[in-house]
Scaffold this motif. Structure first.
Motif, mmCIF file in Angstrom:
data_model
loop_
_atom_site.group_PDB
_atom_site.id
_atom_site.type_symbol
_atom_site.label_atom_id
_atom_site.label_comp_id
_atom_site.label_asym_id
_atom_site.label_seq_id
_atom_site.Cartn_x
_atom_site.Cartn_y
_atom_site.Cartn_z
ATOM 1 N N VAL A 123 43.411 49.666 41.583
ATOM 2 C CA VAL A 123 42.369 49.041 40.138
ATOM 3 C C VAL A 123 44.001 47.713 40.099
ATOM 4 O O VAL A 123 44.857 47.837 40.089
ATOM 5 N N LYS A 124 43.094 46.869 39.702
ATOM 6 C CA LYS A 124 43.679 44.883 39.202
ATOM 7 C C LYS A 124 42.803 45.496 38.014
ATOM 8 O O LYS A 124 41.658 44.675 38.468
ATOM 9 N N GLU A 125 42.788 45.138 36.864
ATOM 10 C CA GLU A 125 41.869 45.356 35.965
ATOM 11 C C GLU A 125 43.012 44.158 34.377
ATOM 12 O O GLU A 125 43.923 44.610 33.731
ATOM 13 N N GLY A 126 42.415 43.181 34.253
ATOM 14 C CA GLY A 126 43.641 42.513 33.712
ATOM 15 C C GLY A 126 44.883 42.026 33.955
ATOM 16 O O GLY A 126 44.601 41.482 34.489
ATOM 17 N N SER A 127 45.903 42.425 33.241
ATOM 18 C CA SER A 127 47.214 42.415 33.589
ATOM 19 C C SER A 127 47.650 43.588 34.921
ATOM 20 O O SER A 127 49.117 42.839 34.671
ATOM 21 N N PHE A 128 47.235 44.209 34.484
ATOM 22 C CA PHE A 128 48.139 45.483 34.983
ATOM 23 C C PHE A 128 47.337 46.069 36.302
ATOM 24 O O PHE A 128 45.727 45.256 36.533
ATOM 25 N N HIS A 129 48.230 46.740 37.225
ATOM 26 C CA HIS A 129 47.682 47.056 38.856
ATOM 27 C C HIS A 129 47.806 48.483 38.753
ATOM 28 O O HIS A 129 48.828 48.537 38.693
#
Length: 440
Positions: A162-168
């Protein structure tokens, strides 16, 4: 296969056949029950048959980790009158451990060189262990062997980076329609092991690491990053409609506490051998600093003969007046806590930090917690049946450190804790189907 022999060898055929037949009837067998393939956190029964009555043999286990480091163990056993060895019944007489330890060959494995942590962080490849039985005399000729494939990810569990917004991170989802309880697995450094093992038990688990960058570049930490992960997890279609849990250890522990105190929707937090205060770097939320850093003084480290240091007393006292702004206000949390402390944690004084938090919650009239202590366990409490690590390179300190723990007691603590964690999360996380039904 066709066999050809001349007239001169024909006269010896009966003798040779008799010898082969005798050897076959006394063939030595090493069995792994109920199956040679299992999940990482499942025990196996190791049995040997076909030995001589009362024969003394050496049992060995060997595995190579993701870094190519070889780990091994050995133990001496005496067969019973029927020529059988059963690790669930029989005691080891000497070697890597002594006494009746059914999984001793696994948790007692160690590397030949100092300060090596067994690296098994990727979920798709199994932990492969070669079990073997050897003659005690001479060069220890191998009599039988068996391979145990210990899988981290179970049948039907999906793994999605997952790479969503600023987090992964990495999302693990069980098979079936759900809904399932959701858990955020906060790792100090990225590891998929605990997350996918929990997913095997019926949890939707998102593994996210506290540190993604080089540590020298981390000057501050932002809770917003982890809130994004919380929001993402709660929006998953198979997730139940009431809150989520967090599991954490070490530095990730104070991040988990902060999420429980400042972010809505956190219903259950498992805190393992962490700190009661915000350690090392300042913590920001919504562009404001919410907690000052509790600093570490490495001049207080205790050197050991192995070259590793004991860092237990390097962390400054969070209760000192000048450190009050570092304490996480856990009394603000709406959810429940499971505090877990190892009394032989040599990384930091987890038992003292746990006692501080229990006292703080009691002082505020709170009863939303339970606590567990393990007297002879060390810092690195993991899912069970992996090799116990006495010391290794510390990712934050940059030096080898002692983690603590008497291996047998530490291994027993891991078995007990793993079951306790699952029961705690299930008891405090809802799996109501209303959210799923509303989408239909």
């Amino acid at each position: 296969m066709d066999t050809c022999f001349s007239r001169s060898t024909k006269t010896n055929l009966v003798k040779k056949t008799a010898v082969v037949s005798e050897e076959m009837t006394s063939q030595i067998r090493l069995r792994l029950l109920p199956c040679a393939k299992c999940l990482f956190d499942e025990p196996v029964q190791v049995k040997v048959a076909g030995l001589r009555s009362r024969q003394v043999v050496t049992m060995r286990a060997r595995s190579t980790d993701e870094k190519g480091v070889v780990f091994s163990s050995s133990a001496t056993y005496k067969a019973n009158g029927n020529g059988e060895v059963d690790l669930e019944r029989d005691p080891s007489l000497s070697g890597s451990y002594i006494g009746v330890e059914p999984m001793g060959l696994l948790w007692s494995m160690s590397a030949d060189t100092l300060h090596k942590l067994f690296q098994k962080n990727r979920s798709l490849n199994p932990h492969v262990v070669k079990f073997s039985v050897h003659e005690l005399e001479g060069e220890g000729r191998m009599l039988a062997e068996a391979t145990n494939e210990r899988f981290l990810i179970g049948d039907g569990v999906s793994r999605v980076p997952v790479k969503e917004g600023s987090f992964h991170g990495v999302l693990f989802t069980p098979p079936g329609e759900g809904p399932f309880p959701a858990v955020l697995d906060l790792c100090t450094f990225m590891s998929e092991k605990r997350a996918c093992l929990l997913a095997n038990k019926g949890f939707v688990v998102l593994a996210v690491s506290v540190y993604n960058d080089k540590l020298n570049n981390v000057k501050e930490m932002h809770l917003d990053y982890f809130k994004e992960a919380v929001d993402f997890l709660q929006q998953q279609p198979k997730v139940g409609n009431k809150g989520l849990g967090i599991i954490s250890r070490s530095k990730a522990g104070d991040v988990a506490l902060s999420l429980a105190a400042f972010v809505p929707g956190v219903e259950a937090v498992v805190w393992i051998n962490g700190c009661s205060a915000n350690a090392i770097t300042p913590l920001y939320y919504k562009k404001s600093k919410i907690l000052s850093p509790l600093l570490i003084d490495l001049s207080k480290a205790i050197p050991t003969d192995s070259g590793a240091i004991i860092g237990k007393y390097c962390t400054n006292n969070p209760l000192a007046e000048e450190n009050q702004a570092t304490l996480v206000p856990i009394e603000k949390a709406k959810g429940h806590f499971l505090f877990v402390a190892s009394e032989d944690d040599l990384n930091w004084d987890s038992k003292a930090f746990m006692d501080q938090m229990v006292e703080r919650l009691k002082r505020h009239g709170k009863e939303n917690f339970e606590s567990v202590c393990y007297p002879r366990a060390g810092h690195l409490l993991e899912p069970p049946y992996g090799p116990h690590c006495r010391s290794s390179l510390h990712g934050i300190v940059g030096k080898p450190v002692m983690w603590g723990g008497e291996p047998r007691s530490h291994a027993a603590a891991e078995v007990h804790l793993w079951k306790n964690i699952q029961e705690f999360l299930r008891s405090h996380l809802s799996c109501e189907a209303t959210k799923t039904k509303a989408k239909l």
